[in-house]
Motif scaffolding. Structure first.
Motif, PDB file in Angstrom:
ATOM      1  N   ALA A  34      -0.118  28.661  -6.065  1.00  0.00           N
ATOM      2  CA  ALA A  34      -0.514  29.111  -5.004  1.00  0.00           C
ATOM      3  C   ALA A  34      -1.512  30.136  -5.108  1.00  0.00           C
ATOM      4  CB  ALA A  34       0.628  29.489  -3.810  1.00  0.00           C
ATOM      5  N   TRP A  35      -2.518  30.115  -4.165  1.00  0.00           N
ATOM      6  CA  TRP A  35      -3.270  31.480  -4.030  1.00  0.00           C
ATOM      7  C   TRP A  35      -3.106  32.276  -2.747  1.00  0.00           C
ATOM      8  CZ3 TRP A  35      -7.048  32.790  -7.698  1.00  0.00           C
ATOM      9  CH2 TRP A  35      -7.329  31.940  -8.326  1.00  0.00           C
ATOM     10  N   PHE A  36      -2.859  33.639  -2.884  1.00  0.00           N
ATOM     11  CA  PHE A  36      -2.793  34.506  -2.085  1.00  0.00           C
ATOM     12  C   PHE A  36      -3.891  35.562  -2.149  1.00  0.00           C
ATOM     13  CE2 PHE A  36       1.641  33.755  -0.717  1.00  0.00           C
ATOM     14  CZ  PHE A  36       2.030  32.964  -1.638  1.00  0.00           C
ATOM     15  N   ARG A  37      -3.904  36.591  -1.117  1.00  0.00           N
ATOM     16  CA  ARG A  37      -4.759  37.710  -1.189  1.00  0.00           C
ATOM     17  C   ARG A  37      -4.110  38.935  -0.407  1.00  0.00           C
ATOM     18  NH1 ARG A  37      -9.312  35.254   3.090  1.00  0.00           N
ATOM     19  NH2 ARG A  37      -8.236  35.314   5.079  1.00  0.00           N
ATOM     20  N   GLN A  38      -4.882  39.862  -0.718  1.00  0.00           N
ATOM     21  CA  GLN A  38      -4.276  40.941  -0.161  1.00  0.00           C
ATOM     22  C   GLN A  38      -5.591  42.143  -0.091  1.00  0.00           C
ATOM     23  OE1 GLN A  38      -1.001  43.168  -2.140  1.00  0.00           O
ATOM     24  NE2 GLN A  38      -0.428  44.270  -0.049  1.00  0.00           N
ATOM     25  N   GLU A  45      -1.267  37.877   1.900  1.00  0.00           N
ATOM     26  CA  GLU A  45      -1.061  36.497   2.721  1.00  0.00           C
ATOM     27  C   GLU A  45      -1.315  35.207   2.029  1.00  0.00           C
ATOM     28  OE1 GLU A  45      -3.849  37.035   5.982  1.00  0.00           O
ATOM     29  OE2 GLU A  45      -5.612  36.523   4.851  1.00  0.00           O
ATOM     30  N   GLY A  46      -0.572  34.484   2.292  1.00  0.00           N
ATOM     31  CA  GLY A  46      -0.699  32.976   1.283  1.00  0.00           C
ATOM     32  C   GLY A  46      -2.168  32.356   1.924  1.00  0.00           C
ATOM     33  N   LEU A  47      -2.714  31.627   1.199  1.00  0.00           N
ATOM     34  CA  LEU A  47      -3.723  30.771   1.486  1.00  0.00           C
ATOM     35  C   LEU A  47      -3.763  29.239   1.331  1.00  0.00           C
ATOM     36  CD1 LEU A  47      -6.612  33.120  -0.039  1.00  0.00           C
ATOM     37  CD2 LEU A  47      -5.835  33.293   2.244  1.00  0.00           C
ATOM     38  N   TYR A  93      -7.577  38.603  -4.635  1.00  0.00           N
ATOM     39  CA  TYR A  93      -7.015  37.217  -4.656  1.00  0.00           C
ATOM     40  C   TYR A  93      -6.033  36.996  -5.763  1.00  0.00           C
ATOM     41  CZ  TYR A  93     -10.083  35.857  -0.740  1.00  0.00           C
ATOM     42  OH  TYR A  93     -10.701  35.678   0.319  1.00  0.00           O
ATOM     43  N   TYR A  94      -4.890  36.513  -5.714  1.00  0.00           N
ATOM     44  CA  TYR A  94      -3.785  36.270  -6.747  1.00  0.00           C
ATOM     45  C   TYR A  94      -3.324  34.834  -6.700  1.00  0.00           C
ATOM     46  CZ  TYR A  94      -3.124  41.507  -6.062  1.00  0.00           C
ATOM     47  OH  TYR A  94      -3.520  42.822  -6.149  1.00  0.00           O
ATOM     48  N   CYS A  95      -3.425  34.567  -7.876  1.00  0.00           N
ATOM     49  CA  CYS A  95      -2.844  33.122  -8.188  1.00  0.00           C
ATOM     50  C   CYS A  95      -1.193  33.423  -8.486  1.00  0.00           C
ATOM     51  CB  CYS A  95      -3.541  32.762  -9.530  1.00  0.00           C
ATOM     52  SG  CYS A  95      -2.760  30.920 -10.354  1.00  0.00           S
ATOM     53  N   GLU A  96      -0.578  32.606  -7.805  1.00  0.00           N
ATOM     54  CA  GLU A  96       1.085  32.804  -7.824  1.00  0.00           C
ATOM     55  C   GLU A  96       1.711  31.604  -8.125  1.00  0.00           C
ATOM     56  OE1 GLU A  96       2.676  35.105  -5.074  1.00  0.00           O
ATOM     57  OE2 GLU A  96       1.211  36.648  -4.927  1.00  0.00           O
ATOM     58  N   ALA A  97       2.920  31.444  -8.718  1.00  0.00           N
ATOM     59  CA  ALA A  97       3.627  30.399  -9.338  1.00  0.00           C
ATOM     60  C   ALA A  97       5.223  30.353  -8.969  1.00  0.00           C
ATOM     61  CB  ALA A  97       3.189  29.734 -10.673  1.00  0.00           C
ATOM     62  N   CYS A 106       7.073  23.673  -1.361  1.00  0.00           N
ATOM     63  CA  CYS A 106       6.194  24.520  -1.554  1.00  0.00           C
ATOM     64  C   CYS A 106       6.132  25.286  -0.139  1.00  0.00           C
ATOM     65  CB  CYS A 106       5.095  24.344  -2.105  1.00  0.00           C
ATOM     66  SG  CYS A 106       5.147  23.905  -3.742  1.00  0.00           S
ATOM     67  N   ASP A 107       5.640  26.391  -0.393  1.00  0.00           N
ATOM     68  CA  ASP A 107       5.515  27.227   0.938  1.00  0.00           C
ATOM     69  C   ASP A 107       4.356  28.536   0.669  1.00  0.00           C
ATOM     70  OD1 ASP A 107       8.554  28.815   0.547  1.00  0.00           O
ATOM     71  OD2 ASP A 107       6.873  29.683  -0.218  1.00  0.00           O
ATOM     72  N   LEU A 108       3.883  29.153   1.611  1.00  0.00           N
ATOM     73  CA  LEU A 108       3.074  30.026   1.331  1.00  0.00           C
ATOM     74  C   LEU A 108       3.622  31.736   1.741  1.00  0.00           C
ATOM     75  CD1 LEU A 108      -0.018  28.751   2.814  1.00  0.00           C
ATOM     76  CD2 LEU A 108       0.459  28.986   0.469  1.00  0.00           C
ATOM     77  N   ASP A 109       5.059  31.722   1.447  1.00  0.00           N
ATOM     78  CA  ASP A 109       5.667  33.136   1.561  1.00  0.00           C
ATOM     79  C   ASP A 109       5.662  33.694   0.096  1.00  0.00           C
ATOM     80  OD1 ASP A 109       9.025  33.962   2.642  1.00  0.00           O
ATOM     81  OD2 ASP A 109       7.343  35.180   1.893  1.00  0.00           O
TER      82      ASP A 109
END
Length: 126
Positions: A34-38, A45-47, A93-97, A106-109
């Protein structure tokens, strides 16, 4: 799992940018990427996410229709194509797994994700 983002940039409002995330070290086939940003002073926040189990994706409402996530399984590369960028998209922007063995969901938490990269800066000027 190791994640390395790239694609940082400064763009004008209305422009486009593509972020990349090189992923490695997956030990199982079922995972969420997933991609997130701060933004400064704001919560992460999850994108968008990609579900490796069934190829499904989902988006945060504020980016739906403007951002597109893609995952190249052969090369373990995730991408976030960002169009119609706005100044409020400025953030790191962050890539997370994380694995989703069993639930296959999956979710955006961000608190559910255990692996993330160093982040890449996106700045959108007005």
């Amino acid at each position: 799992v190791q994640l390395v983002e790239s694609g940082a940039g400064l763009v004008q409002a209305g422009g486009s940018l593509r972020l990349s995330c090189a992923a490695s070290g997956f030990m199982f086939d079922d995972y969420c990427i997933a991609w997130f940003r701060q933004a400064p002073g704001k919560e992460r926040e999850g994108l968008s996410y990609f579900n490796s189990h069934d190829g499904s994706t989902d988006y945060r409402n504020s980016v739906r229709g403007r951002f597109t996530i893609a995952f190249d399984k052969a090369n373990n590369m995730a991408y976030l194509q960002m169009n119609e960028l706005k100044p409020e998209d400025t953030a790191v922007y962050y890539c997370e797994a994380r694995y989703n063995i069993g639930t296959h969901s999956c979710d955006l938490d961000s608190s559910d994700y255990l692996h993330w990269g160093q982040g890449t800066q996106v700045t959108v000027s007005s």
